[in-house]
Scaffold this motif. Sequence first.
Motif, PDB file in Angstrom:
ATOM      1  N   MET A 142     -82.965 -24.117 -55.580  1.00 23.87           N
ATOM      2  CA  MET A 142     -82.605 -22.919 -54.815  1.00 23.87           C
ATOM      3  C   MET A 142     -83.850 -22.211 -54.290  1.00 23.87           C
ATOM      4  SD  MET A 142     -79.628 -21.270 -57.154  1.00 23.87           S
ATOM      5  CE  MET A 142     -78.313 -22.273 -57.800  1.00 23.87           C
TER       6      MET A 142
ATOM      7  N   ALA B 288     -74.329 -19.688 -55.854  1.00 26.77           N
ATOM      8  CA  ALA B 288     -75.128 -20.150 -54.720  1.00 26.77           C
ATOM      9  C   ALA B 288     -74.275 -20.730 -53.603  1.00 26.77           C
ATOM     10  CB  ALA B 288     -76.127 -21.204 -55.193  1.00 26.77           C
TER      11      ALA B 288
ATOM     12  N   SER C  55     -78.030 -20.139 -50.831  1.00 23.99           N
ATOM     13  CA  SER C  55     -78.495 -20.505 -52.153  1.00 23.99           C
ATOM     14  C   SER C  55     -79.713 -19.659 -52.553  1.00 23.99           C
ATOM     15  CB  SER C  55     -78.853 -21.998 -52.147  1.00 23.99           C
ATOM     16  OG  SER C  55     -79.387 -22.414 -53.353  1.00 23.99           O
TER      17      SER C  55
END
Length: 113
Positions: A27, A48, A83
């Motif tokens: 991420m 996310a 994300s």
Amino acid sequence: LRFVRAFDIWAMPSLAEGLGLALLEGMSGHLPVVASDVPAMKPLIEGAGGIAVMPGDVDSLASGLDTYLALSEAQLRDRGEQSYRYLSVHHDIDVFRQQYLDLIESSLPEVLA
């Protein structure tokens, strides 16, 4: 981080995970994530906007990857930004570091006593 950013998608097909820290690393590279639906990672994947797949299910993993690969570059980039926004809001490294230092400092007097 430069190696993470070399990827287009972060795939983490684990059978089990304790903390899912590598998922957070993905991420941090602004990457969309596809990962196994195991307890440690499920809230991270959902937060996310990633794709959760059944652990050990190769067809499910392939389907998740195909879903991302069917997106345009702009759509894939948007999913990666989603994300990263989740990571920034809910798992900020500076906040983590400070909480960790606070924990150490609060435990130190007990250790030294």
